[in-house]
Write a protein that holds these residues in place. Structure first.
Motif, PDB file in Angstrom:
ATOM      1  N   THR A 162       0.868  -1.175   0.000  1.00 46.69           N
ATOM      2  CA  THR A 162       0.000   0.000   0.000  1.00 46.69           C
ATOM      3  C   THR A 162       0.903   1.222   0.000  1.00 46.69           C
ATOM      4  O   THR A 162       1.860   1.297   0.785  1.00 46.69           O
ATOM      5  CB  THR A 162      -0.924   0.018   1.223  1.00 46.69           C
ATOM      6  OG1 THR A 162      -1.856  -1.065   1.113  1.00 46.69           O
ATOM      7  CG2 THR A 162      -1.702   1.324   1.306  1.00 46.69           C
ATOM      8  N   ALA A 188      -7.407  -2.416   2.167  1.00 46.40           N
ATOM      9  CA  ALA A 188      -8.696  -1.923   1.684  1.00 46.40           C
ATOM     10  C   ALA A 188      -9.189  -0.804   2.597  1.00 46.40           C
ATOM     11  O   ALA A 188      -8.763  -0.697   3.755  1.00 46.40           O
ATOM     12  CB  ALA A 188      -9.713  -3.065   1.660  1.00 46.40           C
ATOM     13  N   PRO A 189     -10.073   0.043   2.119  1.00 46.88           N
ATOM     14  CA  PRO A 189     -10.561   1.173   2.931  1.00 46.88           C
ATOM     15  C   PRO A 189     -11.148   0.752   4.276  1.00 46.88           C
ATOM     16  O   PRO A 189     -10.982   1.475   5.271  1.00 46.88           O
ATOM     17  CB  PRO A 189     -11.629   1.804   2.029  1.00 46.88           C
ATOM     18  CG  PRO A 189     -11.185   1.475   0.651  1.00 46.88           C
ATOM     19  CD  PRO A 189     -10.590   0.109   0.737  1.00 46.88           C
ATOM     20  N   THR A 193      -2.100  -0.960  -3.734  1.00 48.79           N
ATOM     21  CA  THR A 193      -3.247  -0.073  -3.551  1.00 48.79           C
ATOM     22  C   THR A 193      -2.690   1.286  -3.161  1.00 48.79           C
ATOM     23  O   THR A 193      -1.844   1.383  -2.268  1.00 48.79           O
ATOM     24  CB  THR A 193      -4.187  -0.593  -2.450  1.00 48.79           C
ATOM     25  OG1 THR A 193      -4.694  -1.868  -2.845  1.00 48.79           O
ATOM     26  CG2 THR A 193      -5.355   0.360  -2.232  1.00 48.79           C
ATOM     27  N   TYR A 240      -3.164   5.367  -2.031  1.00 50.22           N
ATOM     28  CA  TYR A 240      -3.980   6.425  -1.444  1.00 50.22           C
ATOM     29  C   TYR A 240      -3.225   7.728  -1.697  1.00 50.22           C
ATOM     30  O   TYR A 240      -2.116   7.932  -1.162  1.00 50.22           O
ATOM     31  CB  TYR A 240      -4.193   6.192   0.046  1.00 50.22           C
ATOM     32  CG  TYR A 240      -5.071   4.988   0.330  1.00 50.22           C
ATOM     33  CD1 TYR A 240      -6.455   5.112   0.429  1.00 50.22           C
ATOM     34  CD2 TYR A 240      -4.521   3.722   0.463  1.00 50.22           C
ATOM     35  CE1 TYR A 240      -7.266   4.008   0.650  1.00 50.22           C
ATOM     36  CE2 TYR A 240      -5.320   2.604   0.693  1.00 50.22           C
ATOM     37  CZ  TYR A 240      -6.689   2.759   0.789  1.00 50.22           C
ATOM     38  OH  TYR A 240      -7.494   1.658   1.003  1.00 50.22           O
ATOM     39  N   LYS A 269      -1.850  -5.088   0.578  1.00 49.55           N
ATOM     40  CA  LYS A 269      -2.849  -4.180   0.001  1.00 49.55           C
ATOM     41  C   LYS A 269      -3.943  -3.934   1.043  1.00 49.55           C
ATOM     42  O   LYS A 269      -4.636  -4.867   1.432  1.00 49.55           O
ATOM     43  CB  LYS A 269      -3.461  -4.782  -1.261  1.00 49.55           C
ATOM     44  CG  LYS A 269      -2.502  -4.878  -2.442  1.00 49.55           C
ATOM     45  CD  LYS A 269      -3.230  -5.429  -3.667  1.00 49.55           C
ATOM     46  CE  LYS A 269      -2.322  -5.489  -4.881  1.00 49.55           C
ATOM     47  NZ  LYS A 269      -3.027  -6.014  -6.082  1.00 49.55           N
ATOM     48  N   ASN A 302      -7.963   4.289  -2.585  1.00 46.56           N
ATOM     49  CA  ASN A 302      -8.242   2.952  -3.101  1.00 46.56           C
ATOM     50  C   ASN A 302      -7.974   2.839  -4.599  1.00 46.56           C
ATOM     51  O   ASN A 302      -8.721   2.188  -5.335  1.00 46.56           O
ATOM     52  CB  ASN A 302      -9.684   2.536  -2.793  1.00 46.56           C
ATOM     53  CG  ASN A 302      -9.874   1.034  -2.812  1.00 46.56           C
ATOM     54  OD1 ASN A 302      -8.978   0.272  -2.492  1.00 46.56           O
ATOM     55  ND2 ASN A 302     -11.057   0.586  -3.185  1.00 46.56           N
TER      56      ASN A 302
END
Length: 226
Positions: A130, A171-172, A216, A218, A169, A209
């Motif tokens: 991420t 996720a929100p 991933t 941000y 990764k 995302n």
């Protein structure tokens, strides 16, 4: 004389009867296909349409059901991302993260820093990560002289950049909380839904995302210092 006629009639009957039976037999044989002849309707039906179909409806549906990358993202800043091409969400989704970022004009300063630190291959080859990616305006908040000094100091630059990278990764729905970075530091993400801040700088997630081939992303509005 009478007995002779009777005998002659019986002989004629004996000859005619086999001929009649033979004629009947030939008619019944014609109604039955010979062994090894053409296939029967049942045999023809045995070859079903599915045997000759090159693809099934489910194959077509699986390819058409691929998720549009743009539908996964959130945040007001997403509107500034190109709508098509390699720098778009769909374009970025097919490339590893450093390559994907290099095609997005919002992240050109970050890409310059990544190249300066020699981290392109490291980020592109990471299996799942991420990345909190500062936009160009985030670097613009740093005084020009200080930014130039950091870019020239590879160890310091590497520390800063890896402070933006977390393994896996995320996720929100799992974004809020503490995360250990590749720099060995810990950053804290606060918020929920589509409203998040990152690190002690309270950097806002302006577009979240974003999928790439191995990460991933941000996109944030401030640089996270170690």
């Amino acid at each position: 004389m009478k007995s002779m006629k009777t005998r002659t009639g019986l002989v004629a009957l004996a000859i005619a009867l086999p001929l009649s039976l033979a004629a009947c037999g030939s008619n019944s044989d014609a109604a039955t296909p010979a062994a090894g002849g053409s296939s029967t309707p049942a045999e023809t039906m045995g070859s079903t349409p599915s045997d000759t179909m090159s693809s099934t409806p489910s194959d077509t549906m699986s390819s058409s059901a691929s998720m549009d990358a743009a539908s996964a993202v959130f945040g007001k800043g997403c509107a500034a991302v190109p709508k098509d091409g390699k720098g778009s969400f769909n374009g970025m989704a097919t490339d590893p993260v450093a390559t994907a970022a290099s095609n997005n004009p919002l992240l050109s300063t970050l890409v310059t820093a990544v190249k300066q630190a020699g981290l392109v291959d490291t980020l592109n080859s990471a299996p799942e990560i991420t990345v909190f990616a500062p936009v160009n305006d985030a670097f613009a908040k740093i005084p020009a002289a200080d930014l130039k000094k950091v870019l020239a100091d590879k160890p310091t630059l590497t520390k800063i950049l890896t402070n933006h990278v977390v393994a896996g990764k995320i996720a929100p729905d799992r974004l809020a909380g503490d995360h250990k970075t590749l720099a060995g530091t810990t950053i804290t993400v606060k918020g929920s839904g589509e409203d998040f801040t990152v690190g002690k700088e309270n950097a806002k997630v302006i577009c979240g995302n974003v999928p790439t081939a191995n990460a991933t992303v941000y996109i944030i509005d401030s640089v996270l210092m170690p």
